[in-house]
Design a protein around this motif. Structure first.
Motif, PDB file in Angstrom:
ATOM      1  N   VAL A  57       0.840  -1.206   0.000  1.00  0.00           N
ATOM      2  CA  VAL A  57       0.000   0.000   0.000  1.00  0.00           C
ATOM      3  C   VAL A  57       0.874   1.254   0.000  1.00  0.00           C
ATOM      4  O   VAL A  57       0.594   2.210  -0.736  1.00  0.00           O
ATOM      5  N   LEU A  58       1.936   1.255   0.784  1.00  0.00           N
ATOM      6  CA  LEU A  58       2.847   2.402   0.809  1.00  0.00           C
ATOM      7  C   LEU A  58       3.511   2.598  -0.552  1.00  0.00           C
ATOM      8  O   LEU A  58       3.641   3.726  -1.038  1.00  0.00           O
ATOM      9  N   CYS A  60       2.314   1.785  -3.470  1.00  0.00           N
ATOM     10  CA  CYS A  60       1.297   2.336  -4.364  1.00  0.00           C
ATOM     11  C   CYS A  60       1.092   3.819  -4.076  1.00  0.00           C
ATOM     12  O   CYS A  60       1.009   4.635  -4.998  1.00  0.00           O
ATOM     13  N   PHE A  61       1.011   4.172  -2.814  1.00  0.00           N
ATOM     14  CA  PHE A  61       0.848   5.576  -2.428  1.00  0.00           C
ATOM     15  C   PHE A  61       1.987   6.426  -2.977  1.00  0.00           C
ATOM     16  O   PHE A  61       1.767   7.486  -3.573  1.00  0.00           O
ATOM     17  N   ASN A  64       1.731   6.793  -6.691  1.00  0.00           N
ATOM     18  CA  ASN A  64       0.617   7.652  -7.074  1.00  0.00           C
ATOM     19  C   ASN A  64       0.865   9.128  -6.777  1.00  0.00           C
ATOM     20  O   ASN A  64       0.116   9.988  -7.251  1.00  0.00           O
ATOM     21  N   LEU A  65       1.908   9.438  -6.039  1.00  0.00           N
ATOM     22  CA  LEU A  65       2.248  10.846  -5.805  1.00  0.00           C
ATOM     23  C   LEU A  65       2.581  11.572  -7.110  1.00  0.00           C
ATOM     24  O   LEU A  65       2.407  12.786  -7.207  1.00  0.00           O
ATOM     25  N   ILE A  74      -3.932   9.311  -5.611  1.00  0.00           N
ATOM     26  CA  ILE A  74      -3.318   9.104  -4.300  1.00  0.00           C
ATOM     27  C   ILE A  74      -4.344   8.480  -3.360  1.00  0.00           C
ATOM     28  O   ILE A  74      -4.039   7.526  -2.642  1.00  0.00           O
ATOM     29  N   CYS A  75      -5.562   8.992  -3.374  1.00  0.00           N
ATOM     30  CA  CYS A  75      -6.618   8.470  -2.486  1.00  0.00           C
ATOM     31  C   CYS A  75      -7.233   7.182  -3.010  1.00  0.00           C
ATOM     32  O   CYS A  75      -7.172   6.142  -2.351  1.00  0.00           O
ATOM     33  N   THR A  78      -4.745   4.216  -4.312  1.00  0.00           N
ATOM     34  CA  THR A  78      -4.141   3.556  -3.161  1.00  0.00           C
ATOM     35  C   THR A  78      -5.188   2.724  -2.416  1.00  0.00           C
ATOM     36  O   THR A  78      -4.914   1.598  -1.984  1.00  0.00           O
TER      37      THR A  78
END
Length: 164
Positions: A57-58, A60-61, A64-65, A74-75, A78
């Motif tokens: 998950v991190l 992906c976050f 996505n930045l 990002i929201c 993720t």
């Protein structure tokens, strides 16, 4: 509840970095209506052990930045990965996990693309994302079926749940 150990934290950091780096290196195919995020193969780590979910998950976050969809990805992107890895961890069949991961991403990211770009109807966005995601995850299911034959790797993954 188990205490986090250094090995788990380090493995999650490596997974997050690898996921983000692979997504960014392959940016042209990682974002947009038609996407094949090769880094999604890594969600199969969650199939073997839930302790890898935070790293996935991190990763992906972080990836996505830099998404062209900005805060939406990002929201929601993720969140889609979080739901997909939870599904992957819960199911006992990696191919069913691939299907569920494709469906989750198809619906959530498809809705996100429809809201942001307003170019295609939801069902087309969902279908395109599903096809790309499902294709990558089927490849991942095959790759991990081969990896399972390596006992050293499986010791690292804590082989607790391995079935076809």
């Amino acid at each position: 509840m188990k205490k986090l150990d250094i090995k788990t934290i380090a493995l999650n950091a490596i997974i997050a970095a690898a996921y983000a780096a692979l997504t960014l290196v392959l940016t042209p195919i990682s974002y947009g209506s038609i996407q094949m995020r090769i880094s999604e193969i890594m969600v199969f780590f969650a199939f073997y052990n839930r302790k890898y979910i935070p790293g996935l998950v991190l990763g992906c976050f972080i990836a996505n930045l830099t998404s062209p969809l900005g805060a939406w990805d990002i929201c929601f992107g993720t969140f889609a990965t979080l739901i997909a890895v939870i599904c992957m961890w819960k199911v006992k069949n990696r191919y069913l996990g691939a299907l569920l991961g494709g469906l989750v991403n198809g619906v959530i990211v498809g809705a996100e693309l429809t809201i942001v770009f307003k170019e295609l109807p939801f069902y087309l966005n969902a279908l395109y994302v599903f096809i790309g995601e499902f294709a990558v995850l089927v490849i991942g299911a095959f790759v991990f079926s081969v990896i399972e034959k390596n006992s050293t790797v499986m010791k690292v993954l804590d082989d607790q749940k391995v079935t076809a």
